[in-house]
Every structure is written in C-alpha cells, then in structure tokens.
Design an enzyme around this catalytic site. Sequence first.
Site, short mmCIF file in Angstrom:
data_model
loop_
_atom_site.label_atom_id
_atom_site.label_comp_id
_atom_site.label_asym_id
_atom_site.label_seq_id
_atom_site.Cartn_x
_atom_site.Cartn_y
_atom_site.Cartn_z
N GLU A 283 0.83 -1.21 0.00
CA GLU A 283 0.00 0.00 0.00
C GLU A 283 0.87 1.27 0.00
O GLU A 283 1.81 1.38 0.78
CB GLU A 283 -0.90 -0.01 1.24
CG GLU A 283 -1.75 1.25 1.40
CD GLU A 283 -2.40 1.35 2.76
OE1 GLU A 283 -3.22 2.27 2.95
OE2 GLU A 283 -2.08 0.54 3.65
N LYS A 365 -9.48 3.05 -3.32
CA LYS A 365 -10.05 2.52 -2.08
C LYS A 365 -11.45 3.06 -1.84
O LYS A 365 -11.68 4.28 -1.87
CB LYS A 365 -9.12 2.88 -0.92
CG LYS A 365 -9.46 2.22 0.40
CD LYS A 365 -8.40 2.57 1.44
CE LYS A 365 -8.65 1.90 2.77
NZ LYS A 365 -7.62 2.27 3.76
N CYS A 418 -5.35 -1.93 2.60
CA CYS A 418 -5.28 -1.73 4.04
C CYS A 418 -6.36 -2.55 4.74
O CYS A 418 -6.46 -3.73 4.51
CB CYS A 418 -5.38 -0.23 4.36
SG CYS A 418 -5.12 0.20 6.10
#
Length: 547
Positions: A283, A365, A418
């Site tokens: 990430e 995301k 994440c």
Amino acid sequence: MLADGGSRGLLRKTFGELGLLSLSAFLFAFSFPSFISVDGLWPLVFIALIPIVPVIHRCSWAAAPFYGAFYGFLSYAVFNYWLTTFHPLAIFIVPVIYAVYFLILFPALKAVDLFFPRYAYWIQAVVWVGYEYLRTQGFLGYPYGNLGYALYKVLPLIQISELTGVWGVSFLIALIGFFLGHALLFTFEYDASFFVSLKVWFSRRKAALAVCSVLLVGTLIFGFVVMRGSYDDQRPWKVALIQHNADTWKGGLPTYRRNLRTMIALSDRALAADEPEAVIWSETAFVPGVDWHSRYRTDSERYALVEELRNYLADKSVPFILGNDDGQKADPGLPPVLSDGRLNRVDYNAVLLYENGKLRQTYRKTHLVPFTEHFPYKKLFPGFYQLLVDHNYHFWEKGTEYTVFETDNGVHFSTPICFEDVFGYLSRRFVRNGADVIVNLTNDSWSGSVAAQMQHMGMAVFRAVELRRSVIRSSNSGMTCTINPDGRLTGMLEPFAEDYYIGSVPIYAERNTLYYHWGDWFPLVMLSLGLVLLLVGGVRKIVLRKS
C-alpha cells in the site's frame, strides 16, 4: 453502623464485579494476538465471556450501563494497545466508542437474562452476534475483535465460515461462553459445593448440553471433511511479494527516493531468483502520484522520481502491482494549478497495475479508515475536524468502482487496500464481480507491533474460507503471506524485515459458497431474532405485571 456496613457491602460487591469484568476483558484481549502472545491464546476466547454472566445477572439496571462502559473501554484499550503508536488520539477514540457500544449492549443482555431466565444463554449469544454485526456497519465500522477471528489458526473450526461468514464462528464461541457462564452463576446461587452444583446444573440442562455438543462436533466434522480436498490440480499463480520494511509516509522526498530504490533492488533480486508472473508492492509503496505527475508535472522533483519509476517499469514484461497516492483533478474543467496557487486536485488511496510498461488499470479505495482517512462530518463538527487536520491526518476521496484487474496471462484479481480486507462484504463484492484471487496491499508498519499485524492477517484467513478463494497479502512490514482457499498459510515473511517472498497460490473458482451467494445472512437473522425476542420478552413482562 448498619448504614456503614451496607456501604461496605455495596463497595465490596462493586469491586468484585469490576474485577470479574476486568478478568473477562483481559481474557478477551489475550485470546487474540497481543503483547502476551503474538499468535494469540485462542482457547481463552471460549471462556472470555464467562465472568460477564454473573455480573449482568446480579447488577442493578442502573449499574448495567456503567459496567458495560467500563468493560468496553478496558477490553479495547488492552486489545488495541498498539494504537498508541499510531496516534494518542486513536487509543482514546476507539475505547471510548466501545464504551458507548457496551453501555447499550449490557442492558440488552440483562434484559435477556430477566425475560428468558431458562434460555438466556441462547438468546444472549444471538444478541452478541447482532451487536458484532452492527458495529461493523457505517462510518465507524470496525470488525477487529469479533470473537470468531481469535480462531484464525484453528482451521477445522472456521470452515463453517463458507456458510455463515465469520459470524457463525462467533455465535458458537458466544454460546459456549454464555452457557458456561450461566453454569458458573448457578454454582454461586446453589446451596452445595462447586462441583456438586455443576453436576446439578448440567443434569438439568441435558438437552441444551447435547445441542451445544452437536453444534461443536458437527462444526469440527464439517471442517475436517471440507479440508480433505486438495488444490494441487489448480492452475497456480506465482507472485513476488516485496516487503521493503519502511513507513512510506515518513521523511518526504528523500524517503520516497530511498524506498523506491529499495523496492527496485528487491524486485530485481526476486526476478533474478525465479520467474514470478507478477511483482506486488505494498500500500502506497510509491507515494508521488504517478498519474498526476505524468500528466501535469506540478512538482519537478516528484516528476523526476515518477520518471525513474516509469523508466524502470518500461522494459518489464512481468506485471507490477503497486500502491500509490493517485491524484486526480477535482474539477476537470479547471487547470491543475488554480489562480491562487492551490492545486485543483483530490487524492485517492489507489492500486495501479503496470504491464508492459503501461498503466493498465487502477483501483481506488472505497472503504476509508474513519477519522484518519475520512471524516464526513466536517460541517457538523468543525472543531473536531480541525483537531484531526492539526494532527496531520491525511484525508482521501472515496473510490466508487470495485475493480477486477486482469493480466495478459488471464489472471483475474482484486485488491482491497489496508483494512478493507477485514470486511467480508467487500471481498465478496470483488469475487462476485469476477475476481479469482484477493490481493491485499497494506501498510501496518506504523503500529510497530507484530501483534497488530497478526490481528490483521488473522482476519484475511476468513476471507479465503468464506469465499474459497486464495488470498495474497503484500505488506510493507508484515504480515506478507499467501493463504490457500481453506485458510492455510502457505508462506510468510518475517515481520519488520527487508525482504521478498516468491510464492504460489491456486487459482480456484470452481465452487461458490453460500456466503458468496447470500452474504451476511446469518448476522442479519441473529440481529432480527434478537430484536424480536427482546420486544416480545418486554411486552410479556409488562402484561404479566399488570395481570
């Protein structure tokens, strides 16, 4: 004298009950990876709820919310102790949120104890699963600490997740805990020795004991049968996972440059050692926005670093998958730099797929971390929003598409970023969109804690089992690993080490599970059933009082 004696008695009772709640909080926290054991002491989860039962039964209605708040705060302060390394605000915010949750939950559990004394343990387990589901929803959604996740290493017991999601495992644990808790309560109240009292209790609950035993044994049998299958005949996907062991956000441009060269060196070593079909970075492994600086070049130094990355990728035939801060125009009709000098830009936490030197696809995301990545109540709480900004929290825009990447060799995969992989519904949506492998890119280095990274990884095990898909985790510091569709860890790098790992996972998409088709049906049934029973029990109690 009587008043003093009564006060002392009340004080002893209160401290005794707080002691039982503290014992439960520590048993709960240490069931998971912690500073006591980085793997977690999973057997403790089956007894963690036992001390709660006598407290709920004996306390007053006025005390129940207080005890709930105490338990919620303490249990999550111990369980999430590693938040202190993230930010002092975080270790305050999360336990306070759980103090509020349990302030509501404890009176509900007490109501069950009052309304259904003979069957309380069944209904308390139902209510508990309903609570676990509710607290994973919305802006504050946070699945860490769901009871089932403590059993991530006990594979035969978690295979039912393909039917119920993690929620079925939580129900089994809660049922055993509340059942044994009521047995302990009986020993307190029955006029006999401890073991004689237990014998009497179990003799009076033979049917319930039999049902609990059948559920436990049936779960184990189902698990062992399902795990007899093999994935050796499936097409493998060999990947190189790059763990550069650095917090990518610390240090500015010199750090970004150093990290890039570390990742390039590790990638070259992996490519020379073997022939992986893809190289995966973590990430935001590369922070400067590749797409933004390629288009607009608003920062010459960052543009130069982006060019260094693009030149490296230009002659690579193997796909590279990397996390990036993806900057895009906030208003497409305006220039990148506004007349007042501000950038016309919004940022996404993103994953990029580079293949044959070209940017092929991007995922942005969709489920952002509350408070630290996203705070939608700026106008409602401007002071608190400014406090977050002053403490250097980085806010992103939310993505809207559930991207399924496809490489030239036909591999379909999706990349929850994440803590997105801790939400079963997200991985389910990716798989229903066509993903055959789940690839999680994460940065857990900020925690400075192996236990925190193990807690996160343990939840990824359930995503594999729920959907019967392989899971790959590429982290900047751990836990970098590969997981088979039955939850088996097939390889893992040492945490907080600069290294690479080449592993293979089976591309398995031959069978879709009940969880794939029905999603979170089990906790929704538990939530609905719990609410209906509480309502019926309350009405029944009122009618009986009036009659």
